[in-house]
Design an enzyme around this catalytic site. Sequence first.
Site, PDB file in Angstrom:
ATOM      1  N   SER A 275     -32.180  76.568  22.904  1.00  0.00           N
ATOM      2  CA  SER A 275     -32.043  75.133  22.637  1.00  0.00           C
ATOM      3  C   SER A 275     -32.071  75.126  20.904  1.00  0.00           C
ATOM      4  O   SER A 275     -33.029  75.985  20.217  1.00  0.00           O
ATOM      5  CB  SER A 275     -33.004  74.408  22.991  1.00  0.00           C
ATOM      6  OG  SER A 275     -33.125  73.199  22.387  1.00  0.00           O
ATOM      7  N   CYS A 331     -23.548  78.298  11.444  1.00  0.00           N
ATOM      8  CA  CYS A 331     -24.392  77.153  12.093  1.00  0.00           C
ATOM      9  C   CYS A 331     -24.151  75.991  11.034  1.00  0.00           C
ATOM     10  O   CYS A 331     -24.356  76.444   9.862  1.00  0.00           O
ATOM     11  CB  CYS A 331     -25.877  77.511  12.400  1.00  0.00           C
ATOM     12  SG  CYS A 331     -26.626  76.242  13.015  1.00  0.00           S
ATOM     13  N   GLY A 365     -31.695  84.210  12.789  1.00  0.00           N
ATOM     14  CA  GLY A 365     -30.941  83.236  11.826  1.00  0.00           C
ATOM     15  C   GLY A 365     -30.622  83.912  10.254  1.00  0.00           C
ATOM     16  O   GLY A 365     -32.010  84.124   9.843  1.00  0.00           O
ATOM     17  N   GLY A 387     -27.045  87.908  14.824  1.00  0.00           N
ATOM     18  CA  GLY A 387     -25.957  87.385  15.662  1.00  0.00           C
ATOM     19  C   GLY A 387     -24.826  88.170  14.581  1.00  0.00           C
ATOM     20  O   GLY A 387     -24.096  89.101  15.087  1.00  0.00           O
ATOM     21  N   SER A 388     -24.535  87.784  13.476  1.00  0.00           N
ATOM     22  CA  SER A 388     -23.345  87.911  12.626  1.00  0.00           C
ATOM     23  C   SER A 388     -23.594  89.386  12.152  1.00  0.00           C
ATOM     24  O   SER A 388     -22.406  90.050  12.287  1.00  0.00           O
ATOM     25  CB  SER A 388     -23.121  87.062  11.442  1.00  0.00           C
ATOM     26  OG  SER A 388     -24.256  87.190  10.741  1.00  0.00           O
ATOM     27  N   MET A 414     -22.551  79.048  18.935  1.00  0.00           N
ATOM     28  CA  MET A 414     -22.761  78.611  20.258  1.00  0.00           C
ATOM     29  C   MET A 414     -22.715  76.911  20.373  1.00  0.00           C
ATOM     30  O   MET A 414     -22.464  76.356  21.236  1.00  0.00           O
ATOM     31  CB  MET A 414     -23.785  78.761  21.020  1.00  0.00           C
ATOM     32  CG  MET A 414     -23.944  80.424  21.250  1.00  0.00           C
ATOM     33  SD  MET A 414     -22.592  81.201  22.137  1.00  0.00           S
ATOM     34  CE  MET A 414     -22.836  80.571  23.724  1.00  0.00           C
ATOM     35  N   GLY A 415     -22.741  76.341  18.885  1.00  0.00           N
ATOM     36  CA  GLY A 415     -22.501  75.069  18.872  1.00  0.00           C
ATOM     37  C   GLY A 415     -21.203  74.549  18.228  1.00  0.00           C
ATOM     38  O   GLY A 415     -20.723  73.276  18.039  1.00  0.00           O
ATOM     39  N   ARG A 429     -27.114  73.479  25.245  1.00  0.00           N
ATOM     40  CA  ARG A 429     -28.076  74.067  23.982  1.00  0.00           C
ATOM     41  C   ARG A 429     -28.111  73.018  22.904  1.00  0.00           C
ATOM     42  O   ARG A 429     -29.352  72.761  22.238  1.00  0.00           O
ATOM     43  CB  ARG A 429     -27.300  75.184  23.531  1.00  0.00           C
ATOM     44  CG  ARG A 429     -28.228  75.762  22.732  1.00  0.00           C
ATOM     45  CD  ARG A 429     -27.619  77.358  22.032  1.00  0.00           C
ATOM     46  NE  ARG A 429     -28.625  77.949  21.445  1.00  0.00           N
ATOM     47  CZ  ARG A 429     -29.051  78.036  20.027  1.00  0.00           C
ATOM     48  NH1 ARG A 429     -28.351  76.931  19.415  1.00  0.00           N
ATOM     49  NH2 ARG A 429     -29.871  78.890  19.657  1.00  0.00           N
ATOM     50  N   GLN A 441     -21.770  71.688  15.739  1.00  0.00           N
ATOM     51  CA  GLN A 441     -23.126  72.356  15.019  1.00  0.00           C
ATOM     52  C   GLN A 441     -22.721  73.968  14.575  1.00  0.00           C
ATOM     53  O   GLN A 441     -23.591  74.407  14.362  1.00  0.00           O
ATOM     54  CB  GLN A 441     -24.476  72.115  15.895  1.00  0.00           C
ATOM     55  CG  GLN A 441     -24.802  70.661  15.927  1.00  0.00           C
ATOM     56  CD  GLN A 441     -26.135  70.374  16.604  1.00  0.00           C
ATOM     57  OE1 GLN A 441     -27.179  71.184  16.099  1.00  0.00           O
ATOM     58  NE2 GLN A 441     -26.327  69.702  17.527  1.00  0.00           N
TER      59      GLN A 441
END
Length: 514
Positions: A275, A331, A365, A387-388, A414-415, A429, A441
Amino acid sequence: MADYLISGGTSYVPDDGLTAQQLFNCGDGLTYNDFLILPGYIDFTADQVDLTSALTKKITLKTPLVSSPMDTVTEAGMAIAMALTGGIGFIHHNCTPEFQANEVRKVKKYEQGFITDPVVLSPKDRVRDVFEAKARHGFCGIPITDTGRMGSRLVGIISSRDIDFLKEEEHDRFLEEIMTKREDLVVAPAGVTLKEANEILQRSKKGKLPIVNESDELVAIIARTDLKKNRDYPLASKDTKKQLLCGAAIGTHEDDKYRLDLLALAGVDVVVLDSSQGNSIFQINMIKYIKEKYPNLQVIGGNVVTAAQAKNLIDAGVDALRVGMGSGSICITQEVLACGRPQATAVYKVSEYARRFGVPVIADGGIQNVGHIAKALALGASTVMMGSLLAATTEAPGEYFFSDGIRLKKYRGMGSLDAMDKHLSSQNRYFSEADKIKVAQGVSGAVQDKGSIHKFVPYLIAGIQHSCQDIGAKSLTQVRAMMYSGELKFEKRTSSAQVEGGVHGLHSYEKRLF
């Protein structure tokens, strides 16, 4: 002697730099680029640095690196590679529960000690059944028992050598016609230790070693490929059964309970409640539900960026916290919703609070390079989620494509609307599943090819070790102890200092990291 020089002893050393408390209590929100760590004293080599870290209260990793549960970052291939190199991967949930559980199963079956639930066939099964099993599971060293089930009498084994040169018209032959018979097999008795079994396997030069009881009934099997993997990947993250560790993401909705059941059956070791804003009644209720139904399953809560958010999840019973809101490269939460926190400040504030309850923190992040990883760990995080930084590696999902001569892979938040359109889990999420108008997002983009995880992660590990060496700490535990005691010092960087710390003053250059 120049009049400004003073002669005398070296006992005087001025206080230099800021403690973490001084740095982060100034009221400004800081990112990883806004400060540096001041160096310490070196009396050891970089390869002596111990990077062992806690992922959760009960899971410890030899490498503090975690792959993010994003559909362009982590599926089975990434999770296997991360576990082999000492970290762990979290399978994304922007897919059906069945697909996700199967990805977890692939990871858990990849490397094992005693395999107690192998694929088993009977003498009356056919050659085509072996090919189907090979397509489904990736191997064909299959034991044959009289009933086709574990716990029944071993009568033979089928290996690739038995079927490699069979023609299509021979695929209906019974396995009893072509299998290696029981009298030609090397077996080990039930009760043998893993070390003894591995020694028998080495001496026999066979691909599989069946384990049988006094009645010659099959109770387990050991694979030579697993023995080789154990040798080649000494840092591998494993459970008590010698299977690779694997995590998975789930949401906080009622239908996620079905997903959870499938993941538990697949053998998942840890779940992360995925989330963007974890401080919700939905997540608190899900934490309590999981802890009641699966008390041995580790649960990671989040995402959070304040101590107040963390408190509610700690009270609910989480085993670790995921920290970060709006700091990822894809994000745009901070821009669109005006909520979030600069990542360095978030990591320090939450870690400083959570450590009082023995709850590890995952910095999630804002990681752009190995220096950012070192800074996150020095601020109190136990592990770092990427992630990246891992996108566009060979093991990341998706196909490579070329743009302007550069080899790329797709990477998306994912947003992003792109991810939300693929599956409802991404909407869940971000609490957007019931909205008529979706508020993105995240964004979709592309990342340049980084090669294999098996080359990239060792580079990251070496970079963290060298950073700890410059700090003067032989372990990440010592780094954090130095930070909390005030021995580790930091310094803010102006924008000019940041320019100075990067490549500058060159007409052209090539930046090769490893």
